[in-house]
Scaffold this motif. Structure first.
Motif, PDB file in Angstrom:
ATOM      1  N   VAL A  30       0.857  -1.181   0.000  1.00 21.37           N
ATOM      2  CA  VAL A  30       0.000   0.000   0.000  1.00 21.37           C
ATOM      3  C   VAL A  30       0.898   1.237   0.000  1.00 21.37           C
ATOM      4  N   VAL A  31       0.456   2.282  -0.693  1.00 18.51           N
ATOM      5  CA  VAL A  31       1.174   3.552  -0.754  1.00 18.51           C
ATOM      6  C   VAL A  31       0.290   4.616  -0.129  1.00 18.51           C
ATOM      7  N   TYR A  32       0.820   5.385   0.810  1.00 21.09           N
ATOM      8  CA  TYR A  32       0.015   6.417   1.454  1.00 21.09           C
ATOM      9  C   TYR A  32       0.925   7.557   1.900  1.00 21.09           C
ATOM     10  N   GLY A  33       0.321   8.660   2.281  1.00 19.96           N
ATOM     11  CA  GLY A  33       1.084   9.811   2.733  1.00 19.96           C
ATOM     12  C   GLY A  33       0.164  10.872   3.287  1.00 19.96           C
ATOM     13  N   LYS A  34       0.754  11.894   3.868  1.00 21.40           N
ATOM     14  CA  LYS A  34      -0.017  12.985   4.443  1.00 21.40           C
ATOM     15  C   LYS A  34      -0.841  13.675   3.358  1.00 21.40           C
ATOM     16  N   ASP A  35      -2.142  13.753   3.582  1.00 22.53           N
ATOM     17  CA  ASP A  35      -3.068  14.384   2.632  1.00 22.53           C
ATOM     18  C   ASP A  35      -3.039  13.711   1.264  1.00 22.53           C
ATOM     19  N   LYS A  36      -2.650  12.429   1.222  1.00 21.53           N
ATOM     20  CA  LYS A  36      -2.610  11.681  -0.028  1.00 21.53           C
ATOM     21  C   LYS A  36      -3.559  10.490   0.059  1.00 21.53           C
ATOM     22  N   GLU A  37      -4.226  10.207  -1.047  1.00 25.55           N
ATOM     23  CA  GLU A  37      -5.123   9.050  -1.074  1.00 25.55           C
ATOM     24  C   GLU A  37      -4.285   7.778  -1.178  1.00 25.55           C
ATOM     25  N   SER A  38      -4.582   6.802  -0.332  1.00 25.74           N
ATOM     26  CA  SER A  38      -3.815   5.563  -0.347  1.00 25.74           C
ATOM     27  C   SER A  38      -4.133   4.742  -1.594  1.00 25.74           C
ATOM     28  N   ARG A  39      -3.142   3.991  -2.065  1.00 26.53           N
ATOM     29  CA  ARG A  39      -3.298   3.157  -3.247  1.00 26.53           C
ATOM     30  C   ARG A  39      -2.765   1.764  -2.938  1.00 26.53           C
ATOM     31  N   THR A  40      -3.440   0.763  -3.455  1.00 30.07           N
ATOM     32  CA  THR A  40      -2.985  -0.614  -3.280  1.00 30.07           C
ATOM     33  C   THR A  40      -2.243  -1.060  -4.533  1.00 30.07           C
ATOM     34  N   ILE A  41      -1.065  -1.626  -4.317  1.00 30.72           N
ATOM     35  CA  ILE A  41      -0.205  -2.030  -5.430  1.00 30.72           C
ATOM     36  C   ILE A  41       0.446  -3.374  -5.098  1.00 30.72           C
TER      37      ILE A  41
END
Length: 210
Positions: A30-41
Protein backbone atom coordinates in the motif's frame (compact mmCIF):
# COMPACT_ATOMS: atom_id res chain seq x y z
CA UNK A 1 18.75 10.43 -7.55
CA UNK A 2 16.09 8.06 -6.24
CA UNK A 3 16.33 4.39 -7.15
CA UNK A 4 13.39 3.20 -9.25
CA UNK A 5 11.03 0.39 -8.35
CA UNK A 6 8.21 -0.70 -10.63
CA UNK A 7 4.75 -1.45 -9.26
CA UNK A 8 1.46 -2.83 -10.52
CA UNK A 9 -2.00 -1.66 -9.53
CA UNK A 10 -3.87 -3.99 -7.20
CA UNK A 11 -7.62 -3.52 -7.31
CA UNK A 12 -8.94 -6.95 -6.32
CA UNK A 13 -8.18 -7.24 -2.60
CA UNK A 14 -9.74 -10.65 -2.01
CA UNK A 15 -7.70 -13.20 -0.09
CA UNK A 16 -7.49 -15.61 -3.02
CA UNK A 17 -6.09 -12.97 -5.37
CA UNK A 18 -3.63 -11.79 -2.72
CA UNK A 19 -2.38 -15.37 -2.35
CA UNK A 20 -1.94 -15.62 -6.13
CA UNK A 21 0.08 -12.41 -6.11
CA UNK A 22 2.44 -13.88 -3.52
CA UNK A 23 2.73 -17.17 -5.44
CA UNK A 24 3.77 -15.22 -8.52
CA UNK A 25 6.73 -13.72 -6.64
CA UNK A 26 5.18 -10.36 -5.90
CA UNK A 27 4.39 -8.57 -2.64
CA UNK A 28 1.05 -6.88 -1.88
CA UNK A 29 1.65 -3.31 -0.77
CA UNK A 30 0.00 0.00 0.00
CA UNK A 31 1.17 3.55 -0.75
CA UNK A 32 0.02 6.42 1.45
CA UNK A 33 1.08 9.81 2.73
CA UNK A 34 -0.02 12.98 4.44
CA UNK A 35 -3.07 14.38 2.63
CA UNK A 36 -2.61 11.68 -0.03
CA UNK A 37 -5.12 9.05 -1.07
CA UNK A 38 -3.81 5.56 -0.35
CA UNK A 39 -3.30 3.16 -3.25
CA UNK A 40 -2.98 -0.61 -3.28
CA UNK A 41 -0.20 -2.03 -5.43
CA UNK A 42 2.17 -4.97 -5.72
CA UNK A 43 5.94 -5.02 -6.28
CA UNK A 44 8.40 -7.72 -7.27
CA UNK A 45 9.76 -9.35 -4.11
CA UNK A 46 13.28 -9.81 -5.48
CA UNK A 47 13.46 -6.19 -6.66
CA UNK A 48 12.28 -4.86 -3.29
CA UNK A 49 14.70 -6.97 -1.24
CA UNK A 50 17.58 -6.02 -3.56
CA UNK A 51 16.69 -2.33 -3.33
CA UNK A 52 16.65 -2.36 0.49
CA UNK A 53 19.85 -4.42 0.66
CA UNK A 54 21.76 -2.20 -1.79
CA UNK A 55 20.35 1.22 -0.91
CA UNK A 56 19.44 0.86 2.77
CA UNK A 57 16.17 0.86 4.68
CA UNK A 58 15.79 4.66 4.44
CA UNK A 59 16.44 4.91 0.70
CA UNK A 60 14.30 7.24 -1.39
CA UNK A 61 12.48 5.11 -3.95
CA UNK A 62 10.87 6.40 -7.12
CA UNK A 63 7.85 4.12 -7.25
CA UNK A 64 6.63 3.87 -10.82
CA UNK A 65 3.15 2.42 -11.20
CA UNK A 66 2.10 0.78 -14.45
CA UNK A 67 -0.34 3.61 -15.26
CA UNK A 68 2.68 5.87 -15.75
CA UNK A 69 2.60 7.81 -12.49
CA UNK A 70 5.66 7.94 -10.26
CA UNK A 71 6.01 9.06 -6.66
CA UNK A 72 8.91 9.39 -4.22
CA UNK A 73 8.45 7.03 -1.29
CA UNK A 74 10.26 5.35 1.58
CA UNK A 75 9.69 1.84 2.84
CA UNK A 76 7.81 2.57 6.05
CA UNK A 77 7.04 -0.94 7.27
CA UNK A 78 6.85 -4.56 6.16
CA UNK A 79 5.57 -7.88 7.45
CA UNK A 80 7.67 -11.06 7.47
CA UNK A 81 6.48 -14.67 7.49
CA UNK A 82 8.12 -15.99 10.70
CA UNK A 83 8.43 -19.51 9.28
CA UNK A 84 9.50 -18.89 5.67
CA UNK A 85 11.18 -15.50 6.26
CA UNK A 86 9.35 -14.13 3.21
CA UNK A 87 8.04 -10.56 2.97
CA UNK A 88 4.24 -10.75 3.13
CA UNK A 89 3.27 -7.09 2.83
CA UNK A 90 4.92 -3.69 2.48
CA UNK A 91 3.91 -0.12 3.34
CA UNK A 92 5.36 2.78 1.34
CA UNK A 93 5.14 6.33 2.66
CA UNK A 94 5.01 9.23 0.20
CA UNK A 95 7.65 11.79 1.13
CA UNK A 96 7.90 15.50 0.53
CA UNK A 97 11.51 16.07 -0.49
CA UNK A 98 11.42 19.64 0.85
CA UNK A 99 10.19 18.76 4.35
CA UNK A 100 12.10 17.29 7.29
CA UNK A 101 10.97 14.00 8.75
CA UNK A 102 11.86 11.83 11.75
CA UNK A 103 13.26 8.38 11.04
CA UNK A 104 15.18 5.66 12.88
CA UNK A 105 18.73 5.17 11.59
CA UNK A 106 20.92 2.14 12.32
CA UNK A 107 23.90 2.56 14.65
CA UNK A 108 27.08 0.60 13.87
CA UNK A 109 30.01 0.43 16.27
CA UNK A 110 33.41 0.42 14.55
CA UNK A 111 36.81 -0.68 15.85
CA UNK A 112 38.01 -2.66 18.87
CA UNK A 113 38.06 -0.67 22.07
CA UNK A 114 41.03 -0.46 24.44
CA UNK A 115 38.77 -1.81 27.16
CA UNK A 116 37.94 -4.96 25.19
CA UNK A 117 41.63 -5.67 24.73
CA UNK A 118 41.94 -5.56 28.51
CA UNK A 119 39.07 -7.99 28.99
CA UNK A 120 36.22 -5.49 29.23
CA UNK A 121 32.84 -6.02 27.62
CA UNK A 122 31.55 -3.60 24.96
CA UNK A 123 27.87 -2.78 25.34
CA UNK A 124 25.55 -1.16 22.81
CA UNK A 125 22.25 -0.03 24.38
CA UNK A 126 20.69 1.16 21.10
CA UNK A 127 20.90 -0.23 17.59
CA UNK A 128 18.81 2.57 16.10
CA UNK A 129 18.68 6.31 16.80
CA UNK A 130 15.92 8.76 15.85
CA UNK A 131 17.12 11.58 13.59
CA UNK A 132 15.42 14.49 11.81
CA UNK A 133 16.36 15.45 8.25
CA UNK A 134 15.04 16.07 4.77
CA UNK A 135 14.60 12.79 2.88
CA UNK A 136 17.77 13.16 0.79
CA UNK A 137 19.85 14.06 3.87
CA UNK A 138 18.92 10.99 5.95
CA UNK A 139 22.16 9.08 6.69
CA UNK A 140 22.29 5.41 5.74
CA UNK A 141 23.76 4.61 9.17
CA UNK A 142 25.46 6.22 12.14
CA UNK A 143 29.03 4.92 12.51
CA UNK A 144 30.57 5.23 15.98
CA UNK A 145 34.32 4.66 16.48
CA UNK A 146 34.85 2.98 19.85
CA UNK A 147 38.63 2.43 19.53
CA UNK A 148 39.51 4.88 22.33
CA UNK A 149 37.01 3.55 24.86
CA UNK A 150 38.67 2.14 27.98
CA UNK A 151 37.06 0.10 30.75
CA UNK A 152 34.32 2.18 32.45
CA UNK A 153 34.33 4.67 29.54
CA UNK A 154 31.23 5.49 27.52
CA UNK A 155 30.14 7.51 24.50
CA UNK A 156 26.95 9.55 24.41
CA UNK A 157 25.10 11.44 21.69
CA UNK A 158 26.86 14.67 22.68
CA UNK A 159 30.21 13.05 21.86
CA UNK A 160 29.27 12.33 18.25
CA UNK A 161 30.16 14.67 15.42
CA UNK A 162 27.35 15.29 12.94
CA UNK A 163 28.84 15.30 9.45
CA UNK A 164 25.58 15.68 7.54
CA UNK A 165 22.46 17.82 7.42
CA UNK A 166 20.53 16.08 10.18
CA UNK A 167 20.02 16.31 13.94
CA UNK A 168 19.59 13.71 16.65
CA UNK A 169 16.15 13.59 18.25
CA UNK A 170 17.23 12.01 21.54
CA UNK A 171 18.72 13.48 24.72
CA UNK A 172 22.42 14.52 24.41
CA UNK A 173 23.37 12.32 27.38
CA UNK A 174 21.94 9.17 25.76
CA UNK A 175 24.62 6.46 25.93
CA UNK A 176 25.57 4.93 22.59
CA UNK A 177 28.36 2.61 23.69
CA UNK A 178 30.19 1.71 26.89
CA UNK A 179 32.81 -0.72 28.12
CA UNK A 180 32.13 -2.44 31.42
CA UNK A 181 34.61 -4.44 33.54
CA UNK A 182 34.77 -8.19 32.92
CA UNK A 183 32.73 -10.46 35.14
CA UNK A 184 34.99 -12.21 37.68
CA UNK A 185 34.48 -15.39 39.67
CA UNK A 186 34.05 -13.21 42.76
CA UNK A 187 31.18 -11.38 41.02
CA UNK A 188 29.55 -14.69 40.15
CA UNK A 189 29.90 -15.94 43.75
CA UNK A 190 28.34 -12.72 45.04
CA UNK A 191 25.43 -13.03 42.64
CA UNK A 192 24.91 -16.64 43.71
CA UNK A 193 24.85 -15.65 47.38
CA UNK A 194 22.39 -12.82 46.72
CA UNK A 195 20.07 -15.12 44.79
CA UNK A 196 20.03 -17.77 47.55
CA UNK A 197 17.03 -18.65 49.67
CA UNK A 198 16.09 -15.81 52.07
CA UNK A 199 16.52 -16.48 55.73
CA UNK A 200 13.27 -17.22 57.53
CA UNK A 201 12.89 -15.01 60.59
CA UNK A 202 10.84 -15.84 63.68
CA UNK A 203 9.78 -19.21 62.34
CA UNK A 204 8.15 -21.21 65.07
CA UNK A 205 9.58 -24.59 66.01
CA UNK A 206 7.35 -27.60 66.12
CA UNK A 207 7.13 -27.38 69.95
CA UNK A 208 5.88 -23.82 69.79
CA UNK A 209 3.05 -24.56 67.39
CA UNK A 210 -0.36 -24.71 68.97
Amino acid sequence: MAVQLNAQKREDLTKSVTQEIRKSGRIPAVVYGKDKESRTISVDSVDLVKTVRDEGRNAIISLKVEDGSAVDVMLHDYQIDPLKDDVLHADFYIVNMAEEMDVDVSVRLEGESKGEKEGGVLQQPFYEILVRAKPRDIPEEIVVDVSDLDVNDSLSISDLKVTGNFEFMVEPDTTIASVVPPTTEEDLDTEADESGEPEVINEKSGSEES
